[in-house]
Design a protein around this motif. Structure first.
Motif, short mmCIF file in Angstrom:
data_model
loop_
_atom_site.label_atom_id
_atom_site.label_comp_id
_atom_site.label_asym_id
_atom_site.label_seq_id
_atom_site.Cartn_x
_atom_site.Cartn_y
_atom_site.Cartn_z
N CYS A 63 1.04 -1.27 0.03
CA CYS A 63 -0.08 -0.11 0.07
C CYS A 63 0.83 1.33 0.09
O CYS A 63 1.69 1.54 0.92
CB CYS A 63 -1.00 -0.02 1.22
SG CYS A 63 -2.53 -0.50 0.93
N ILE A 64 0.65 2.17 -0.99
CA ILE A 64 1.46 3.19 -0.88
C ILE A 64 0.37 4.43 -0.82
O ILE A 64 -0.53 4.65 -1.84
CB ILE A 64 2.28 3.44 -2.22
CG1 ILE A 64 3.15 2.19 -2.30
CG2 ILE A 64 3.07 4.74 -2.31
CD1 ILE A 64 3.83 2.14 -3.75
N PRO A 65 0.41 5.43 0.22
CA PRO A 65 -0.53 6.38 0.24
C PRO A 65 -0.12 7.34 -1.10
O PRO A 65 0.77 7.64 -1.64
CB PRO A 65 -0.22 7.35 1.41
CG PRO A 65 0.80 6.47 2.25
CD PRO A 65 1.45 5.30 1.25
N SER A 66 -1.47 7.97 -1.64
CA SER A 66 -1.28 8.51 -2.83
C SER A 66 -0.47 9.65 -2.80
O SER A 66 -0.06 10.37 -3.79
CB SER A 66 -2.95 8.83 -3.39
OG SER A 66 -3.41 9.72 -2.24
N ILE A 67 -0.40 10.61 -1.45
CA ILE A 67 0.30 11.75 -1.20
C ILE A 67 1.89 11.43 -1.75
O ILE A 67 2.51 12.17 -2.25
CB ILE A 67 0.34 12.31 -0.16
CG1 ILE A 67 0.97 13.55 0.28
CG2 ILE A 67 0.54 11.42 1.17
CD1 ILE A 67 0.16 14.82 -0.18
N LEU A 68 2.36 10.18 -1.24
CA LEU A 68 3.62 9.87 -1.68
C LEU A 68 3.89 9.75 -3.08
O LEU A 68 5.04 10.10 -3.72
CB LEU A 68 3.97 8.45 -0.85
CG LEU A 68 4.34 8.61 0.60
CD1 LEU A 68 5.04 7.22 1.06
CD2 LEU A 68 5.35 9.62 0.57
N GLU A 125 -8.31 15.87 -11.83
CA GLU A 125 -8.97 15.26 -10.67
C GLU A 125 -9.90 14.24 -11.11
O GLU A 125 -10.04 13.19 -10.62
CB GLU A 125 -9.57 16.38 -9.55
CG GLU A 125 -8.49 16.65 -8.94
CD GLU A 125 -9.04 17.96 -7.98
OE1 GLU A 125 -9.85 18.32 -7.97
OE2 GLU A 125 -8.20 18.25 -7.00
N ARG A 126 -10.65 14.75 -12.25
CA ARG A 126 -11.58 13.71 -12.94
C ARG A 126 -10.79 12.62 -13.51
O ARG A 126 -11.43 11.41 -13.09
CB ARG A 126 -12.24 14.30 -14.01
CG ARG A 126 -13.46 14.93 -13.83
CD ARG A 126 -14.41 15.46 -14.84
NE ARG A 126 -15.32 16.77 -14.42
CZ ARG A 126 -15.91 17.38 -15.33
NH1 ARG A 126 -15.58 17.27 -16.53
NH2 ARG A 126 -16.59 18.51 -14.90
N LEU A 127 -9.75 12.55 -14.03
CA LEU A 127 -9.16 11.45 -14.37
C LEU A 127 -8.70 10.54 -13.38
O LEU A 127 -8.66 9.37 -13.27
CB LEU A 127 -7.60 11.79 -15.12
CG LEU A 127 -7.78 12.27 -16.66
CD1 LEU A 127 -6.71 12.64 -17.18
CD2 LEU A 127 -8.17 11.04 -17.34
N PHE A 185 -9.53 6.63 -12.65
CA PHE A 185 -8.96 5.69 -12.53
C PHE A 185 -9.30 4.89 -11.26
O PHE A 185 -9.04 3.59 -10.97
CB PHE A 185 -7.41 6.03 -12.51
CG PHE A 185 -7.05 6.13 -13.99
CD1 PHE A 185 -7.00 5.05 -14.90
CD2 PHE A 185 -6.53 7.31 -14.42
CE1 PHE A 185 -6.45 5.18 -16.26
CE2 PHE A 185 -6.24 7.46 -15.75
CZ PHE A 185 -6.25 6.67 -16.76
N LYS A 186 -9.50 5.82 -10.20
CA LYS A 186 -9.87 4.84 -8.97
C LYS A 186 -10.88 3.98 -9.10
O LYS A 186 -10.89 2.89 -8.62
CB LYS A 186 -10.23 5.95 -7.88
CG LYS A 186 -9.19 6.34 -6.86
CD LYS A 186 -9.51 7.22 -5.84
CE LYS A 186 -8.43 8.05 -5.04
NZ LYS A 186 -9.04 9.09 -4.28
N LYS A 197 -13.31 -1.39 -9.62
CA LYS A 197 -14.33 -2.38 -10.37
C LYS A 197 -13.27 -3.70 -10.39
O LYS A 197 -13.77 -4.60 -10.26
CB LYS A 197 -14.32 -2.06 -11.80
CG LYS A 197 -15.87 -1.60 -11.86
CD LYS A 197 -16.23 -0.96 -13.47
CE LYS A 197 -17.35 -0.52 -13.52
NZ LYS A 197 -17.26 0.44 -14.86
N ASN A 198 -12.11 -3.42 -10.81
CA ASN A 198 -11.22 -4.70 -10.96
C ASN A 198 -10.86 -5.47 -9.77
O ASN A 198 -10.88 -6.73 -9.68
CB ASN A 198 -9.80 -4.28 -11.43
CG ASN A 198 -9.82 -3.82 -12.85
OD1 ASN A 198 -10.65 -3.96 -13.70
ND2 ASN A 198 -8.86 -2.91 -13.36
#
Ligand code: K
Ligand code: K
Lengths: 257, 257
Positions: free
Chosen positions: B10-15, B241-243, B247-248, B253-254
């Protein structure tokens, strides 16, 4: 669109705001004019006197020679006229990275700028994607700090920020750069607010040797300081808008009575 | 806090964002280093050669004299070395107002800066309230233009903006300031993005005479151009941010499948 009481003149709020804005800038202009104007005149006459003295001290030097010498100094490539040897110019890797950082943060000291057409065009596209990226990153860091919501904790946050981003850097800059207290604080504010005049730039005097940790310290100071100051500025905008809403409500109340 | 599938790191998105940010700045640094470095070296050697030539042309001029002449030019007070007479320095009322405007917009060309302690302290407080005011005003103007919401109308808005704030000013600056096309476009972008290096500044060459409408045109260009570019930058942040959200969702979904 604008509901008005009869016999009152309706002024859209954007016009009022625009008027305040223009007035603010003009009043600022007058203050700067008064504060700097006299000294500027003294500076000019001092420089003219110095120019005359130079022309008499060095009799071989004519007007054309004076311009030629001035032109050599005019081009900013990090060249020191004092030393006889030259360092490898300004564009080393470290200073190029610092330059790139001043572009994306929009500080833009401009003590050094791209002079090739290729560099200028790259600079445009580099900034076009880098500035939004920088805003997104700063917003994330800013939101992390928004967890302190109560007034007292807020207040402590502000005081800590002032000490961490203004008082401590001031002491360091005073030591390393030989600036006065006022100059060091001025540099801190002009950098963190991203105005970036470039009249004082830390870590860039070609006649000084700086310790290794210095540029790393400056980089982290600028990054976290900007996130903190963006927070402070956002808060003051919030306060302004709350005040605006408060006065609107008061106005409506008086209207209904 | 972070839900992860087993056996994934797990990598926090801020990193991740921080890593992208640092990488972006470093890559930019490398490009600037490569683009400007060679020319910078050439510049330095050219200047050194010129310095030697100056010292031999004007035999009375020694190292100390060279430094003294350079120092006269170094202080920016709007003094032209070419003319014998002097204008009344830089700090007239009109240019003080322009200076105040560059402070609140955080452009900060810095071709001229307050040099007195009083001016520096006033500058700090003037900016502290002026920058939020400027942001509030720009946001209002930006929102007025947000009425065109469909893609096609958006597209027309963008094209009009590019013509109005880049192509037309470029033609005017090319005529008035004798800049090349690339330099004029570079100046437009560096000004409107509030980077403001100050290597090119319109309406500030002491050896030129400008028409009366020129500075008024520049003032309105900067104001409406900044509102427009702030809108464009806000939109690209929105798109980013929409992109990110898209992707999130795809990732989730996956995950569920
Ligand atoms: K700036
Ligand atoms: K600047």
């Amino acid at each position: 669109l604008y509901k008005c009481r009869p016999f009152t003149i309706c002024i859209p709020s954007i016009l009022v705001l625009g008027f305040v804005y223009v007035a603010y800038v003009l009043i600022g202009g007058v203050v700067f004019w008064k504060l700097e104007g006299d000294l500027g005149m003294k500076d000019v006459s001092y420089l003219l006197e110095k120019k005359e003295r130079l022309l008499s001290t060095y009799p071989c030097l004519n007007q054309a020679g004076l311009e030629a010498v001035a032109q050599v100094r005019n081009k900013n490539v990090g060249l020191s006229l004092k030393r006889n040897y030259t360092a490898d110019g300004f564009w080393k890797f470290t200073s190029s990275a610092v330059f790139a950082a001043t572009v994306v943060t929009t500080i833009g000291y401009g003590n050094i700028c791209p002079s090739t057409t290729g560099g200028q065009i790259f600079c445009v596209f580099f900034a076009l994607f880098g500035i939004p990226l920088n805003i997104v990153v700063l917003n994330r860091v800013g939101k992390k700090r928004l967890t302190c919501t109560r007034f007292f904790i807020h207040f402590v946050c502000y005081i800590c920020g002032v000490v961490l981003f203004f008082i401590m850097p001031m002491i360091v800059f005073k030591q390393q750069e030989d600036w006065t207290h006022a100059e060091a604080i001025y540099y801190c504010f002009i950098s963190l607010s991203t105005i970036g005049f470039g009249d004082f730039v830390a870590d860039s005097n070609p006649d000084k040797y700086y310790p290794d940790w210095y540029s790393f310290l400056i980089a982290s100071w600028i990054f976290f300081g900007m996130a903190w100051l963006a927070l402070v500025i956002n808060h003051s905008i919030e306060i302004l808008e709350r005040l605006n809403n408060y006065f609107k409500k008061q106005f409506k109340k008086n209207d209904n009575q």
